[in-house]
Design a protein around this motif. Structure first.
Motif, short mmCIF file in Angstrom:
data_model
loop_
_atom_site.label_atom_id
_atom_site.label_comp_id
_atom_site.label_asym_id
_atom_site.label_seq_id
_atom_site.Cartn_x
_atom_site.Cartn_y
_atom_site.Cartn_z
N ARG A 124 0.16 4.99 -7.46
CA ARG A 124 0.54 6.33 -7.92
C ARG A 124 0.42 7.33 -6.77
N ASP A 125 -0.65 7.25 -5.99
CA ASP A 125 -0.84 8.18 -4.87
C ASP A 125 0.23 7.99 -3.80
N LEU A 126 0.67 6.75 -3.58
CA LEU A 126 1.76 6.50 -2.63
C LEU A 126 3.03 7.22 -3.07
N LEU A 127 3.34 7.12 -4.36
CA LEU A 127 4.55 7.75 -4.88
C LEU A 127 4.45 9.27 -4.85
N GLU A 195 15.21 10.92 -7.45
CA GLU A 195 14.46 9.69 -7.68
C GLU A 195 14.72 8.67 -6.57
N ARG A 196 15.96 8.55 -6.14
CA ARG A 196 16.30 7.64 -5.05
C ARG A 196 15.79 8.19 -3.72
N GLN A 197 15.84 9.52 -3.55
CA GLN A 197 15.30 10.10 -2.32
C GLN A 197 13.82 9.75 -2.15
N VAL A 198 13.08 9.73 -3.26
CA VAL A 198 11.65 9.44 -3.20
C VAL A 198 11.41 8.00 -2.76
N THR A 199 12.09 7.05 -3.38
CA THR A 199 11.85 5.65 -3.05
C THR A 199 12.31 5.33 -1.62
N MET A 200 13.41 5.95 -1.19
CA MET A 200 13.85 5.77 0.19
C MET A 200 12.85 6.40 1.16
N LYS A 201 12.33 7.58 0.80
CA LYS A 201 11.33 8.23 1.64
C LYS A 201 10.07 7.38 1.73
N LEU A 202 9.69 6.75 0.62
CA LEU A 202 8.51 5.88 0.65
C LEU A 202 8.73 4.70 1.59
N ALA A 203 9.90 4.08 1.49
CA ALA A 203 10.20 2.95 2.39
C ALA A 203 10.20 3.39 3.84
N ASP A 204 10.86 4.51 4.14
CA ASP A 204 10.93 5.02 5.51
C ASP A 204 9.53 5.36 6.03
N SER A 205 8.73 6.03 5.20
CA SER A 205 7.41 6.48 5.65
C SER A 205 6.47 5.31 5.89
N ASN A 234 2.25 11.22 6.14
CA ASN A 234 1.33 12.32 5.87
C ASN A 234 -0.05 11.76 5.56
N ALA A 235 -1.03 12.62 5.57
CA ALA A 235 -2.41 12.19 5.36
C ALA A 235 -2.59 11.55 3.99
N ASN A 236 -1.88 12.07 2.98
CA ASN A 236 -2.00 11.53 1.62
C ASN A 236 -1.52 10.09 1.56
N LEU A 237 -0.43 9.80 2.25
CA LEU A 237 0.10 8.43 2.29
C LEU A 237 -0.91 7.50 2.97
N CYS A 238 -1.46 7.96 4.09
CA CYS A 238 -2.44 7.14 4.82
C CYS A 238 -3.68 6.90 3.96
N GLN A 239 -4.12 7.93 3.27
CA GLN A 239 -5.30 7.79 2.41
C GLN A 239 -5.03 6.82 1.26
N ALA A 240 -3.82 6.85 0.70
CA ALA A 240 -3.49 5.94 -0.40
C ALA A 240 -3.47 4.49 0.07
#
Length: 383
Positions: A124-127, A195-205, A234-240
């Protein structure tokens, strides 16, 4: 070994629109329609043509039978089990994110309850981190989320867990891509839905994080993480990520994407990224540093003016305020307009406290309050 679906409740719960979307994504075409009761779909298979009668009304008496026949035909055409096909039908309208934790102590596809809850929270935190970066990339996101992020997270569904160490799945539904005949829309900006922007951003990040961690491991520098903020780091992604893998038994964290067939991916993008356990401490430290360099928005600064500086030919000037931040006294520099600077002079001369709001940024070993607003002398009640 073939597994046939005989459960009428499962068959009745297959939505006609989901199966139609799956058929379209697999190259089937609707060739005729029987009012509002059914539609005939066909697909060329070499010299033969396979046909499926898709029931459209779940209240029909033969709905279960027709769905069972459709799955049997798909099983024959695709050479896969009905259970596998059903699973793909259920996820045809969404991007599927699979987060797998490989652990030394998992041999039967189960994990301790607390670890399972922790993994779900980490996903959830990753998303949340990816959705926040899709709105506006930043090194760190504070607790207050944009409404768009909150609305998105409320729509994400938790899928069934899968075997393979321990796998948590999240389904992010997307709207189907529609065409106007064979023409492009004149004013279409080409941007996919959020919704697609989010999943693509997650993959890219995640790919950018992996690359930055490899650079940091080789050269011992933080720069690649900071440069990757625009790609979604971002820090939140790293923390997750660190939260998911923060156990001695964890050997690796894998993230895999399956993109919704109803909306093809608009550009090449990675569908898999992995993080071995020895990489996670680097990512944890990068998260700490990203948080440290991130501006803090809407800060209220209260303190006393201890320094004034202004060029002779300038109306505006800079002041240094001693104030409390995070429970500690800090020196904070503020660039003020002419009127604000006049108030600062008055406060300094009379030793009166001041209040100001803005965006707190760390520069070198000090702090700067940018975009200052509401600068005023704080009136102290007389005893």
């Amino acid at each position: 070994m073939k597994a046939y679906l005989r459960d009428s409740d499962i068959l009745r719960r297959i939505p006609p629109r989901e199966l139609a979307a799956y058929l379209r994504a697999q190259g089937w075409h609707q060739i005729s329609r029987i009012g509002d009761k059914g539609a005939v779909w066909a697909k060329d298979e070499g010299r033969d043509t396979a046909e499926i009668l898709l029931p459209l009304d779940p209240s029909l008496g033969d709905y279960v039978l027709r769905m069972s026949e459709a799955l049997q035909i798909l099983e024959s055409v695709e050479g896969r089990s009905q259970l596998e096909i059903l699973k793909d039908i259920e996820t045809v309208s969404g991007d599927l994110i699979r987060v797998r934790v490989q652990r030394r102590d998992v041999h039967d596809g189960t994990v301790p309850l607390e670890e399972g809850v922790k993994l779900i929270q980490g996903v959830r935190d990753l998303l949340v981190a990816a959705a926040s970066a899709a709105v506006s990339p930043k090194p760190y996101f504070h607790s207050r989320r944009p409404n768009r992020v909150t609305e998105y997270i409320q729509k994400v569904h938790l899928g069934q867990t899968e075997q393979g160490s321990f796998v948590v799945t999240a389904l992010s539904r997307v709207t189907p891509e529609l065409m106007r005949g064979q023409q492009m829309l004149l004013f279409d900006d080409g941007e996919p839905p959020f919704e697609r922007q989010v999943t693509m951003k997650l993959a890219d990040s995640l790919v950018a994080t992996r690359e930055a961690a490899e650079v940091a491991s080789s050269l011992g520098v933080f720069d690649a993480f900071e440069e990757g903020v625009e790609r979604g780091i971002n820090a939140n992604l790293c923390q997750a990520l660190e939260f998911i893998g923060d156990e001695p038994e964890v050997m690796q964290v894998d993230v895999r994407f399956s993109w919704a067939p109803i909306r093809p991916i608009s550009r090449p993008i990675s569908s898999y990224v992995s993080f071995p356990s020895d990489m996670l401490p680097i990512i944890k430290e990068a998260g700490r540093m990203l948080k440290a360099i991130s501006p803090v928005e809407d800060v209220e600064l209260r303190g006393v003016v201890v320094n004034l500086a202004r060029e002779l030919d300038e109306d505006a000037g800079s002041v240094v305020v001693y104030g409390f931040l995070d429970g500690q006294i800090r020196r904070v520099k503020i660039h003020l307009s002419h009127d604000q600077y006049q108030l600062a002079i008055q406060a300094h001369d009379r030793k009166q406290p001041v209040v100001c709001y803005g965006e707190l940024v760390r520069e070198g070993n000090g702090f700067v309050l940018k975009s200052p607003r509401g600068f005023r002398i704080e009136r102290v009640a007389e005893e």
